[in-house]
Design a protein around this motif. Structure first.
Motif, PDB file in Angstrom:
ATOM      1  N   ASN A  20       0.824  -1.219   0.000  1.00 11.99           N
ATOM      2  CA  ASN A  20       0.000   0.000   0.000  1.00 11.99           C
ATOM      3  C   ASN A  20       0.853   1.262   0.000  1.00 11.99           C
ATOM      4  OD1 ASN A  20      -2.260  -1.633   0.130  1.00 11.99           O
ATOM      5  ND2 ASN A  20      -2.496  -1.427   2.351  1.00 11.99           N
ATOM      6  N   PHE A  21       1.750   1.374   0.987  1.00 10.64           N
ATOM      7  CA  PHE A  21       2.495   2.617   1.169  1.00 10.64           C
ATOM      8  C   PHE A  21       3.947   2.299   1.516  1.00 10.64           C
ATOM      9  CE2 PHE A  21      -1.923   3.436   2.472  1.00 10.64           C
ATOM     10  CZ  PHE A  21      -2.267   4.297   1.443  1.00 10.64           C
ATOM     11  N   TYR A  22       4.806   3.312   1.316  1.00  6.37           N
ATOM     12  CA  TYR A  22       6.243   3.123   1.438  1.00  6.37           C
ATOM     13  C   TYR A  22       6.826   4.217   2.329  1.00  6.37           C
ATOM     14  CZ  TYR A  22       5.513   0.178  -2.672  1.00  6.37           C
ATOM     15  OH  TYR A  22       5.074  -0.780  -3.542  1.00  6.37           O
ATOM     16  N   ASN A  23       7.909   3.847   3.042  1.00  9.66           N
ATOM     17  CA  ASN A  23       8.608   4.851   3.839  1.00  9.66           C
ATOM     18  C   ASN A  23       9.403   5.801   2.957  1.00  9.66           C
ATOM     19  OD1 ASN A  23       7.654   3.868   6.266  1.00  9.66           O
ATOM     20  ND2 ASN A  23       9.375   2.453   6.524  1.00  9.66           N
ATOM     21  N   GLY A  24       9.961   5.304   1.859  1.00  6.53           N
ATOM     22  CA  GLY A  24      10.709   6.151   0.932  1.00  6.53           C
ATOM     23  C   GLY A  24       9.811   6.641  -0.195  1.00  6.53           C
ATOM     24  N   SER A  25      10.426   7.298  -1.156  1.00  3.23           N
ATOM     25  CA  SER A  25       9.684   7.861  -2.285  1.00  3.23           C
ATOM     26  C   SER A  25       9.104   6.752  -3.157  1.00  3.23           C
ATOM     27  CB  SER A  25      10.615   8.753  -3.115  1.00  3.23           C
ATOM     28  OG  SER A  25       9.949   9.206  -4.276  1.00  3.23           O
ATOM     29  N   TYR A  26       7.810   6.886  -3.492  1.00  5.97           N
ATOM     30  CA  TYR A  26       7.190   5.926  -4.408  1.00  5.97           C
ATOM     31  C   TYR A  26       6.023   6.606  -5.113  1.00  5.97           C
ATOM     32  CZ  TYR A  26       5.696   1.524  -6.432  1.00  5.97           C
ATOM     33  OH  TYR A  26       5.385   0.508  -7.331  1.00  5.97           O
ATOM     34  N   PHE A  27       6.224   6.889  -6.428  1.00  3.89           N
ATOM     35  CA  PHE A  27       5.191   7.477  -7.272  1.00  3.89           C
ATOM     36  C   PHE A  27       4.652   6.392  -8.202  1.00  3.89           C
ATOM     37  CE2 PHE A  27       6.384  11.246  -5.447  1.00  3.89           C
ATOM     38  CZ  PHE A  27       5.813  12.373  -6.025  1.00  3.89           C
ATOM     39  N   GLU A  28       3.326   6.243  -8.239  1.00  3.65           N
ATOM     40  CA  GLU A  28       2.689   5.217  -9.077  1.00  3.65           C
ATOM     41  C   GLU A  28       1.816   5.884 -10.133  1.00  3.65           C
ATOM     42  OE1 GLU A  28      -0.990   2.028  -8.706  1.00  3.65           O
ATOM     43  OE2 GLU A  28       0.248   2.404  -6.926  1.00  3.65           O
ATOM     44  N   ILE A  29       2.015   5.488 -11.397  1.00  2.00           N
ATOM     45  CA  ILE A  29       1.092   5.903 -12.459  1.00  2.00           C
ATOM     46  C   ILE A  29      -0.151   5.027 -12.321  1.00  2.00           C
ATOM     47  CG2 ILE A  29       0.788   6.314 -14.905  1.00  2.00           C
ATOM     48  CD1 ILE A  29       3.077   7.886 -13.633  1.00  2.00           C
ATOM     49  N   PHE A  30      -1.265   5.629 -11.991  1.00  2.53           N
ATOM     50  CA  PHE A  30      -2.465   4.856 -11.687  1.00  2.53           C
ATOM     51  C   PHE A  30      -3.387   4.710 -12.904  1.00  2.53           C
ATOM     52  CE2 PHE A  30      -6.861   4.540 -10.066  1.00  2.53           C
ATOM     53  CZ  PHE A  30      -6.743   3.359  -9.340  1.00  2.53           C
ATOM     54  N   ASP A  31      -3.494   5.758 -13.711  1.00  4.25           N
ATOM     55  CA  ASP A  31      -4.416   5.684 -14.851  1.00  4.25           C
ATOM     56  C   ASP A  31      -4.048   6.744 -15.876  1.00  4.25           C
ATOM     57  OD1 ASP A  31      -6.576   4.750 -16.367  1.00  4.25           O
ATOM     58  OD2 ASP A  31      -7.962   6.201 -15.474  1.00  4.25           O
ATOM     59  N   ILE A  32      -4.423   6.489 -17.137  1.00  3.49           N
ATOM     60  CA  ILE A  32      -4.339   7.463 -18.224  1.00  3.49           C
ATOM     61  C   ILE A  32      -5.704   7.482 -18.899  1.00  3.49           C
ATOM     62  CG2 ILE A  32      -3.220   8.109 -20.387  1.00  3.49           C
ATOM     63  CD1 ILE A  32      -0.754   6.550 -19.487  1.00  3.49           C
ATOM     64  N   SER A  33      -6.300   8.654 -19.017  1.00  6.33           N
ATOM     65  CA  SER A  33      -7.631   8.753 -19.630  1.00  6.33           C
ATOM     66  C   SER A  33      -7.600   9.678 -20.831  1.00  6.33           C
ATOM     67  CB  SER A  33      -8.655   9.259 -18.601  1.00  6.33           C
ATOM     68  OG  SER A  33      -8.324  10.567 -18.162  1.00  6.33           O
ATOM     69  N   PHE A  34      -8.503   9.410 -21.798  1.00  5.81           N
ATOM     70  CA  PHE A  34      -8.647  10.209 -23.014  1.00  5.81           C
ATOM     71  C   PHE A  34     -10.014   9.903 -23.605  1.00  5.81           C
ATOM     72  CE2 PHE A  34      -5.751   6.580 -23.582  1.00  5.81           C
ATOM     73  CZ  PHE A  34      -6.561   5.712 -24.323  1.00  5.81           C
TER      74      PHE A  34
END
Length: 872
Positions: free
Chosen positions: A169-183
């Protein structure tokens, strides 16, 4: 995100020890029947969940054939779950998963408890949630932040967030997740397409990450490369939006990369050939834009004009199978529009633009059948305002009437406008047809104040006050004019004396802030009422002084109060009302009122007329007379009040004594002490003096009737005067000491005599003194001055807007064939005085013309005026 997690909670989650066990890690409890629960094995060993049970308060299921590797996850899914066409565990490709029949039906949306038992029927973990924790039907799941068993039921350890089934779920360090792309679902060639990328920060810390964006065509060539720096707060999300136009049809892939990669495929469709035309009509005070092909989608750029004014412009989108509309209200308009097609290849673009005259009638509206427009929304001083008015025939058919256009300014209260300038008027205006139009202009004067203004048109066509057409909803603009400084403001500086004699001349100092006013200002002080008998008594001469002011100017001025000498005893010794008036050149007036006790005479002025002798009997039964002349009969608790007392010495010699006042009932004093306001005073033989004694009622005093006693202690004897007062149950709040009151405690003016008169000012940095003596006047910055002339002295202290005024008379007195110099005070009860008010660097001016640089010529012209009035 539905929750804000404090730094304290973050530290709690990071540093709490996590003992190995299987815990409930994520719950999707409100997802339209597609519910699931995620478990996390925090141990260092694989855990076989055969014969473990999971469920809620109502039911549970037995697990089988499910093993969770160490430090890994497992999903328990309702067997009826269908997501994106896939059912059960098939909807979660690549995730360790098992299906049960009662997970979805068992998890209540409003709140529930999820239990997990091991094969020994021991409770391993449980979570009691409710919908205030988050994830209440918004597509989010309820996710655990820290796996510690101690925090299973701590609401701050759970947060609603986009789902992460089978993953951390979550991280102590940096973690960016691409969750969705919409168009858009359909994308056509040669159209600008909007893409939106949703980015999650699954870290417990705020962070910044570089996001790589690419679009690849079907030949694997990159047509769009980009890098974006993205800043997101802890456990939060953001979106990146960009537009791109595709010149070729075909299949494309868009990818975004952070700590993960996320890609989506899409197709660019060709445009179908068609001949599309744009049309305009009106309906219900709306302008309708439509095309000859109903499923055409387009962007319409438009502008709408009245006369040579463009009153509205912009763009609107016409979606397929829908018309685009614009609410413009009634009026006679010229409409121009141009369209850009999105989903067709227009083979005939000659009719993509249209210009059309549209008249929209106001229907059955009785009054609002008149509109006005102006050419701008913001103006400067001296600008020209161009205006247009359109009128529609009243419902009763009247066509002739009085047409006016008035300018108004927004009221300071914020509600409505105050109209003050008629810019156009025609008493016999004729409405020839619906939409009759008239135009004109006027120039904004250079002395208008900044603010919101409005041009309002009215057409009055009947004898009744209600027979008119109104344009009250149009013509509003902002004027960048003069700063509104407010109305002229006059305040009295310092404290005028409380007592005076008939024949005295009292200078009253004023501070005048011209603010918005510019011009001459007439100022006068006069007595117009005897307050003791409540009758009109003009006991002063009407002497007006005139000053000139510029806008925004502040001046310190004075006006003389010239009290009539009362040589024929027409006026009583009494309390009188003083009125200080100022009158502007435009007839605006201000008025301030004071009270003044007047007794005795300046007898040297009465030599100009003859008087008959009179004899008056006086009660000299008491050696010291005490008279309460101003009593506050009703007072609140914690309220400060002042009692004015007149004292007269009948001892036949000079006396010294103590005096004080207190309120009491029996042995209970309610004014803070029996002698808390004690004063030490002296009176010459036959001298009268009016003093002020101030008390404060104690905050916890019982309401009711009390006695107020004024006591004089002289030669070890008490002389008393007692009255009744009423203490109410109201409590006055404690007053916060102002800066002026703080200054009032520090500044001292001391006067004493030996063989000379000595004046000393202390604790008053930067002060000036104006001293008016028997035959001289001076302005000085020196703190200590010495004088030898007998007579009256007026001392004015000026600094930082605070003025102290004291009047003293130093007379020669004969005692035992010796001459001594003696100081008596007129108008004050103590030799040491405090100051309140506003200070000035301005020097006082003469009284006959405008004020000169000193008070040198103050006395003689006023005495002359007094003498003339006596002989009339």
């Amino acid at each position: 995100m539905r929750k804000i997690i404090s730094l304290f909670v973050f530290f709690q989650f990071i540093f709490l020890p996590c003992f190995g066990q299987v815990v409930i890690n994520e719950v999707m409890y409100d997802n339209g029947g597609n519910e699931w629960v995620e478990l996390y094995n925090s141990t260092d060993n694989n855990v076989n969940l055969s014969d473990w049970k999971i469920g809620d308060e109502d039911s549970n299921d037995t697990l089988s054939n499910l093993t969770i590797p160490h430090q890994d996850y497992a999903l328990i899914v309702d067997d009826s779950t269908v997501i994106n066409g896939s059912s059960g565990c098939n909807a979660f490709d690549g995730v360790n998963c098992t299906e049960l029949s009662r997970i979805g039906s068992g998890l209540n949306n409003g709140g529930d408890t999820v239990y997990l038992y091991n094969n020994s029927k021991n409770l391993t973990d449980s979570v009691t949630y409710n919908d205030s924790w988050g994830a209440d039907g918004d597509g989010y799941s309820l996710q655990r932040i820290n796996s510690s068993h101690n925090l299973s039921n701590n609401s701050t350890n759970w947060v609603g967030f986009p789902p992460s089934p089978g993953k951390q779920n979550f991280y102590n360090g940096s973690y960016f997740e691409i969750f969705d792309i919409s168009f858009p679902e359909q994308i056509f060639v040669n159209n600008s397409i909007e893409f939106n990328i949703t980015i999650l920060n699954r870290s417990l810390e705020n962070g910044t990450e570089n996001i790589n964006l690419t679009i690849i065509n079907n030949t694997n060539s990159t047509v769009y490369p980009s890098e974006v720096d993205c800043e997101v707060k802890a456990i939060n999300q953001t979106k990146i939006q960009f537009n791109w136009t595709f010149n070729e049809t075909g299949n494309y892939t868009i990818c975004a990369e952070a700590n993960n990669s996320f890609c989506k495929n899409f197709e660019i469709l060709p445009l179908e050939n068609a001949s599309i035309s744009l049309n305009i009509t009106e309906e219900d005070e709306e302008i309708i834009f439509y095309t000859n092909l109903s499923n055409a989608s387009c962007t319409i750029n438009y502008n709408i004009s009245v006369g040579n004014f463009i009153i509205d412009s912009g763009k609107i989108e016409k979606e397929a199978f829908q018309n685009a509309s614009l609410d413009i209200g009634f009026g006679k308009f010229k409409v121009f529009a141009n369209m850009t097609l999105h989903n067709f290849n227009d083979i005939n673009k000659s009719d993509n633009s249209i210009l059309k005259n549209i008249t929209i009638n106001p229907g059955d509206k009785k009054r609002y059948r008149l509109r006005s427009w102006i050419d701008k929304e913001k103006y400067e001083l001296n600008n020209s305002i161009n205006w247009i008015i359109q009128l529609f025939i009243p419902l009763n058919g009247s066509t002739t009437g009085n047409l006016t256009l008035k300018l108004g300014k927004n009221k300071k209260s914020g509600s409505g406008f105050k109209y003050f300038n008629t810019t156009y008027e025609n008493n016999s205006f004729n409405i020839t047809q619906n939409g009759t139009t008239i135009s004109g202009n006027f120039t904004i004067p250079e002395n208008y104040f900044e603010g919101i203004y409005k041009l309002r048109a009215k057409f009055k066509y009947g004898s009744s006050g209600w027979d008119y057409l109104d344009s009250s909803d149009n013509g509003i603009f902002w004027l960048n004019g003069l700063k509104d400084l407010g109305d002229l403001n006059v305040s009295i500086l310092g404290e005028p004396p409380e007592t005076a004699r008939f024949g005295d001349i009292i200078p009253i100092f004023l501070k005048v802030n011209a603010n918005n006013y510019a011009g001459s200002l007439g100022c006068r002080a006069r007595i117009n009422k005897d307050l003791s008998i409540s009758k009109t008594r003009y006991a002063s001469l009407n002497y007006e002084m005139t000053y000139s002011f510029s806008r925004g100017e502040t001046k310190y001025i004075f006006v003389p109060l010239i009290i009539k000498p009362n040589c024929n005893d027409h006026y009583h010794n009494s309390e009188y009302r003083i009125v200080i008036e100022t009158e502007e050149s435009n007839n605006g007036k201000t008025k301030k009122e004071l009270s003044l006790n007047i007794s005795g005479k300046a007898n040297n002025l009465c030599q100009y007329i003859s008087k008959g002798s009179t004899t008056k009997s006086k009660d000299k039964s008491k050696n010291l007379e005490i008279e309460i002349i101003n009593l506050t009969k009703e007072v609140a608790r914690n309220q400060e009040f002042t009692t004015r007392v007149k004292l007269k010495n009948n001892f036949g010699k000079k006396i010294s004594f103590e005096t004080y006042s207190y309120a009491y009932k029996g042995s209970n004093c309610i004014t803070g002490g029996w002698t808390s306001n004690k004063k030490e005073l002296s009176l010459d033989k036959d001298e009268e003096k009016i003093i002020n004694l101030t008390n404060r009622i104690e905050k916890d005093a019982e309401p009711g009737e009390y006695s107020l006693r004024v006591r004089v202690k002289i030669e070890n004897k008490n002389v008393d005067s007692t009255e009744k007062i009423l203490v109410t149950d109201e409590i006055v709040e404690d007053k916060i000491e102002s800066e002026e009151e703080k200054i009032n405690k520090t500044v001292n003016l001391n006067i004493w005599t030996d063989n000379k008169l000595r004046i000393n000012l202390s604790n008053c940095q930067g002060c000036k003194m104006i001293i008016v003596g028997p035959d001289f006047s001076t302005i000085t910055s020196r703190r200590y001055r010495v004088f030898e002339d007998f007579g009256g002295y007026d001392i004015f202290v000026i600094k930082d807007g605070i003025i102290l005024n004291q009047t003293y008379f130093w007379k020669e007195k004969t005692v035992s064939n010796k001459t001594e110099k003696n100081l008596t005070e007129k108008g004050k009860s103590e030799e040491e005085s405090k100051m309140t008010g506003k200070f000035s660097e301005n020097k006082p001016k003469s009284l006959v013309d405008k004020l000169a640089s000193t008070l040198q010529n103050l006395v003689s012209p006023l005495i002359k005026l007094m003498e003339n009035s006596i002989q009339q």
